[in-house]
Each structure stands twice: as structure tokens, then as C-alpha cells.
Design a protein around this motif. Structure first.
Motif, PDB file in Angstrom:
ATOM      1  N   SER A  36      -5.514   4.789   1.363  1.00  0.00           N
ATOM      2  CA  SER A  36      -6.415   4.731   2.545  1.00  0.00           C
ATOM      3  C   SER A  36      -5.370   4.518   3.646  1.00  0.00           C
ATOM      4  O   SER A  36      -6.100   4.586   4.778  1.00  0.00           O
ATOM      5  CB  SER A  36      -7.298   2.955   2.380  1.00  0.00           C
ATOM      6  OG  SER A  36      -5.904   2.531   2.407  1.00  0.00           O
ATOM      7  N   LEU A  37      -4.445   4.626   3.363  1.00  0.00           N
ATOM      8  CA  LEU A  37      -3.219   5.045   4.205  1.00  0.00           C
ATOM      9  C   LEU A  37      -3.176   6.061   5.016  1.00  0.00           C
ATOM     10  O   LEU A  37      -2.207   6.511   6.450  1.00  0.00           O
ATOM     11  CB  LEU A  37      -2.167   4.402   4.239  1.00  0.00           C
ATOM     12  CG  LEU A  37      -1.634   3.403   4.024  1.00  0.00           C
ATOM     13  CD1 LEU A  37      -0.223   2.602   3.138  1.00  0.00           C
ATOM     14  CD2 LEU A  37      -1.821   2.370   5.655  1.00  0.00           C
ATOM     15  N   VAL A  38      -4.332   7.261   5.091  1.00  0.00           N
ATOM     16  CA  VAL A  38      -3.610   8.560   5.308  1.00  0.00           C
ATOM     17  C   VAL A  38      -5.356   8.870   6.119  1.00  0.00           C
ATOM     18  O   VAL A  38      -6.323   8.876   5.779  1.00  0.00           O
ATOM     19  CB  VAL A  38      -3.804   9.493   4.064  1.00  0.00           C
ATOM     20  CG1 VAL A  38      -4.326  11.034   4.669  1.00  0.00           C
ATOM     21  CG2 VAL A  38      -3.028   9.289   2.386  1.00  0.00           C
ATOM     22  N   ASP A  39      -4.631   8.872   6.547  1.00  0.00           N
ATOM     23  CA  ASP A  39      -4.993   9.064   8.319  1.00  0.00           C
ATOM     24  C   ASP A  39      -4.599   9.820   9.197  1.00  0.00           C
ATOM     25  O   ASP A  39      -3.322  10.028  10.375  1.00  0.00           O
ATOM     26  CB  ASP A  39      -5.749   7.916   9.182  1.00  0.00           C
ATOM     27  CG  ASP A  39      -6.999   8.228  10.436  1.00  0.00           C
ATOM     28  OD1 ASP A  39      -6.709   9.154  10.423  1.00  0.00           O
ATOM     29  OD2 ASP A  39      -6.828   6.806  11.256  1.00  0.00           O
ATOM     30  N   PRO A  40      -5.220  11.069   8.951  1.00  0.00           N
ATOM     31  CA  PRO A  40      -5.019  12.920   9.931  1.00  0.00           C
ATOM     32  C   PRO A  40      -4.558  12.747  11.460  1.00  0.00           C
ATOM     33  O   PRO A  40      -3.451  12.705  12.208  1.00  0.00           O
ATOM     34  CB  PRO A  40      -5.289  13.523   9.873  1.00  0.00           C
ATOM     35  CG  PRO A  40      -6.680  13.303   8.709  1.00  0.00           C
ATOM     36  CD  PRO A  40      -6.245  12.644   8.253  1.00  0.00           C
ATOM     37  N   SER A  41      -5.142  11.388  12.321  1.00  0.00           N
ATOM     38  CA  SER A  41      -4.887  11.560  13.237  1.00  0.00           C
ATOM     39  C   SER A  41      -4.593  10.397  13.583  1.00  0.00           C
ATOM     40  O   SER A  41      -4.077   9.575  14.844  1.00  0.00           O
ATOM     41  CB  SER A  41      -6.342  10.556  13.825  1.00  0.00           C
ATOM     42  OG  SER A  41      -6.829   9.439  13.434  1.00  0.00           O
ATOM     43  N   ASP A  42      -4.527   9.490  12.916  1.00  0.00           N
ATOM     44  CA  ASP A  42      -2.995   8.222  13.204  1.00  0.00           C
ATOM     45  C   ASP A  42      -1.519   8.445  12.106  1.00  0.00           C
ATOM     46  O   ASP A  42      -1.097   7.544  10.991  1.00  0.00           O
ATOM     47  CB  ASP A  42      -3.399   6.534  12.902  1.00  0.00           C
ATOM     48  CG  ASP A  42      -2.637   5.958  13.124  1.00  0.00           C
ATOM     49  OD1 ASP A  42      -1.168   5.896  14.154  1.00  0.00           O
ATOM     50  OD2 ASP A  42      -2.895   4.690  13.360  1.00  0.00           O
ATOM     51  N   VAL A  43      -0.755   9.774  11.817  1.00  0.00           N
ATOM     52  CA  VAL A  43       0.231   9.970  11.420  1.00  0.00           C
ATOM     53  C   VAL A  43       1.621   8.920  11.337  1.00  0.00           C
ATOM     54  O   VAL A  43       2.432   8.295  10.924  1.00  0.00           O
ATOM     55  CB  VAL A  43       1.136  11.504  11.378  1.00  0.00           C
ATOM     56  CG1 VAL A  43       1.954  11.901  10.332  1.00  0.00           C
ATOM     57  CG2 VAL A  43      -0.612  11.975  10.730  1.00  0.00           C
ATOM     58  N   GLU A  44       1.504   8.369  12.906  1.00  0.00           N
ATOM     59  CA  GLU A  44       2.701   7.487  12.638  1.00  0.00           C
ATOM     60  C   GLU A  44       2.456   6.489  12.278  1.00  0.00           C
ATOM     61  O   GLU A  44       3.513   5.595  11.202  1.00  0.00           O
ATOM     62  CB  GLU A  44       2.574   6.983  13.683  1.00  0.00           C
ATOM     63  CG  GLU A  44       3.550   7.143  14.916  1.00  0.00           C
ATOM     64  CD  GLU A  44       3.949   6.581  16.672  1.00  0.00           C
ATOM     65  OE1 GLU A  44       3.946   5.597  17.352  1.00  0.00           O
ATOM     66  OE2 GLU A  44       3.956   7.457  17.070  1.00  0.00           O
ATOM     67  N   VAL A  45       1.609   6.041  11.988  1.00  0.00           N
ATOM     68  CA  VAL A  45       1.647   4.437  10.891  1.00  0.00           C
ATOM     69  C   VAL A  45       1.933   4.826   9.801  1.00  0.00           C
ATOM     70  O   VAL A  45       3.156   3.718   9.310  1.00  0.00           O
ATOM     71  CB  VAL A  45      -0.089   3.709  10.600  1.00  0.00           C
ATOM     72  CG1 VAL A  45      -0.617   3.018   9.734  1.00  0.00           C
ATOM     73  CG2 VAL A  45      -0.095   3.616  12.570  1.00  0.00           C
ATOM     74  N   MET A  75       0.464  -1.357   0.141  1.00  0.00           N
ATOM     75  CA  MET A  75       0.451   0.227  -0.535  1.00  0.00           C
ATOM     76  C   MET A  75       0.899   1.183  -0.020  1.00  0.00           C
ATOM     77  O   MET A  75       0.008   2.947  -0.029  1.00  0.00           O
ATOM     78  CB  MET A  75      -1.237  -0.177   1.281  1.00  0.00           C
ATOM     79  CG  MET A  75      -1.742  -1.309   1.558  1.00  0.00           C
ATOM     80  SD  MET A  75      -3.415  -1.027   2.656  1.00  0.00           S
ATOM     81  CE  MET A  75      -3.956  -0.081   2.235  1.00  0.00           C
ATOM     82  N   LEU A  76       2.139   0.681   0.866  1.00  0.00           N
ATOM     83  CA  LEU A  76       3.410   2.027   0.075  1.00  0.00           C
ATOM     84  C   LEU A  76       4.545   1.703  -0.476  1.00  0.00           C
ATOM     85  O   LEU A  76       5.098   0.795  -0.497  1.00  0.00           O
ATOM     86  CB  LEU A  76       3.941   3.004   1.344  1.00  0.00           C
ATOM     87  CG  LEU A  76       3.998   4.228   1.818  1.00  0.00           C
ATOM     88  CD1 LEU A  76       3.935   4.966   2.952  1.00  0.00           C
ATOM     89  CD2 LEU A  76       5.126   3.807   1.672  1.00  0.00           C
ATOM     90  N   THR A  77       4.641   2.155  -1.715  1.00  0.00           N
ATOM     91  CA  THR A  77       5.890   1.786  -2.178  1.00  0.00           C
ATOM     92  C   THR A  77       7.043   3.066  -2.115  1.00  0.00           C
ATOM     93  O   THR A  77       6.488   4.045  -2.844  1.00  0.00           O
ATOM     94  CB  THR A  77       5.684   1.420  -3.607  1.00  0.00           C
ATOM     95  OG1 THR A  77       5.144   2.757  -4.396  1.00  0.00           O
ATOM     96  CG2 THR A  77       4.765   0.178  -3.588  1.00  0.00           C
ATOM     97  N   VAL A  78       7.769   2.916  -2.482  1.00  0.00           N
ATOM     98  CA  VAL A  78       9.447   4.269  -2.258  1.00  0.00           C
ATOM     99  C   VAL A  78      10.088   3.389  -3.633  1.00  0.00           C
ATOM    100  O   VAL A  78      10.775   2.397  -3.781  1.00  0.00           O
ATOM    101  CB  VAL A  78       9.678   3.980  -1.029  1.00  0.00           C
ATOM    102  CG1 VAL A  78      11.115   5.282  -1.860  1.00  0.00           C
ATOM    103  CG2 VAL A  78       9.270   4.700   0.006  1.00  0.00           C
ATOM    104  N   THR A  79      10.688   3.878  -4.797  1.00  0.00           N
ATOM    105  CA  THR A  79      11.667   4.195  -5.046  1.00  0.00           C
ATOM    106  C   THR A  79      13.373   4.575  -6.046  1.00  0.00           C
ATOM    107  O   THR A  79      12.029   5.621  -5.775  1.00  0.00           O
ATOM    108  CB  THR A  79      10.837   4.285  -6.854  1.00  0.00           C
ATOM    109  OG1 THR A  79       9.616   3.369  -7.106  1.00  0.00           O
ATOM    110  CG2 THR A  79      11.858   3.880  -8.094  1.00  0.00           C
ATOM    111  N   LEU A  80      13.291   4.144  -5.645  1.00  0.00           N
ATOM    112  CA  LEU A  80      15.231   4.775  -5.314  1.00  0.00           C
ATOM    113  C   LEU A  80      16.116   4.392  -6.569  1.00  0.00           C
ATOM    114  O   LEU A  80      16.023   3.058  -6.953  1.00  0.00           O
ATOM    115  CB  LEU A  80      15.896   4.245  -4.375  1.00  0.00           C
ATOM    116  CG  LEU A  80      15.138   4.166  -2.274  1.00  0.00           C
ATOM    117  CD1 LEU A  80      16.251   3.854  -2.063  1.00  0.00           C
ATOM    118  CD2 LEU A  80      15.156   5.552  -2.188  1.00  0.00           C
ATOM    119  N   ASN A  81      16.790   5.182  -6.833  1.00  0.00           N
ATOM    120  CA  ASN A  81      17.871   5.048  -7.990  1.00  0.00           C
ATOM    121  C   ASN A  81      19.305   3.920  -7.143  1.00  0.00           C
ATOM    122  O   ASN A  81      18.778   4.035  -6.381  1.00  0.00           O
ATOM    123  CB  ASN A  81      18.292   5.929  -8.631  1.00  0.00           C
ATOM    124  CG  ASN A  81      19.019   6.598  -7.934  1.00  0.00           C
ATOM    125  OD1 ASN A  81      19.579   7.153  -6.705  1.00  0.00           O
ATOM    126  ND2 ASN A  81      19.458   8.090  -8.378  1.00  0.00           N
TER     127      ASN A  81
END
Length: 107
Positions: A57-66, A38-44
Motif C-alpha cells: 500500500s506504500l507503493v504509489d508511483p506518484s508519491d515516491v518521496e514518501v 509498514m516498512l522495515t529494514v534489517t541490518l547486521n
């Protein structure tokens, strides 16, 4: 003296191959993920972040820590994959010889 000349020639060839490998590593992209993708990061290959994708669905202002934890995990996953790819390329370059523990090449 002939051996020294051959050694210098081999070192020069190795240096040229290293330059080619460094250029190639800048062009590759490796993607790490967290949260079941659900969360991906692309690096070179230089560990520069090129892209981040976050499922809404991961964006929850009350639970930024996750979200922060998942971002960190995805980055570390991508970094591990990039390091493995670099080690593989280095093994090809050195004919299977491994570098001493803790020795890092400048990428």
C-alpha cells in the motif's frame, strides 16, 4: 616489570574478546521500522542491509518521496538499535568502562 607483563596479557585477552565480539556482531540482525511498521529494514551489526520489507500500500508511483522518507527513517531506526546493542556488548567487554566521546571502534 611484572605489571607490564600483566598489562600485556590483559591487552591480549581484550583483543581476543574484541575479535569474538566483532564476529558476533556480524551475525546479529536488527530491524528498524517506519510508517507504523509498514516498512522495515534489517541490518547486521556491520550496518549492512540484509532485508527490506515494504507494504504494497506504500507503493504509489506518484508519491515516491514518501517511500524514500520511510526507507530512510527505517534504516536510521535499525542503525540506532544496532549501535545501542554494540554499546551494550562493549560495556560487557570492558567491564562497564565507557569509551571517550567520539571514539568509534572498527566494526
Amino acid at each position: 616489570m611484572k605489571n607490564l607483563g600483566n598489562l600485556m596479557k590483559q591487552a591480549s585477552q581484550m583483543q581476543a574478546k574484541m575479535g569474538e565480539m566483532q564476529a558476533k556482531m556480524q551475525e546479529i540482525e536488527v530491524t528498524g521500522s517506519a510508517g507504523a511498521g509498514m516498512l522495515t529494514v534489517t541490518l547486521n551489526g556491520k550496518f549492512e542491509m540484509k532485508k527490506v520489507k515494504i507494504d504494497p500500500s506504500l507503493v504509489d508511483p506518484s508519491d515516491v518521496e514518501v517511500l524514500e522518507d520511510l526507507l530512510l527513517a527505517a534504516f536510521n531506526d535499525a542503525k540506532t538499535k544496532a549501535e545501542a546493542l554494540m554499546a551494550e556488548e562493549m560495556a560487557k567487554l570492558t567491564g562497564g568502562l565507557t569509551l571517550p566521546e567520539g571514539f568509534k571502534l572498527p566494526f
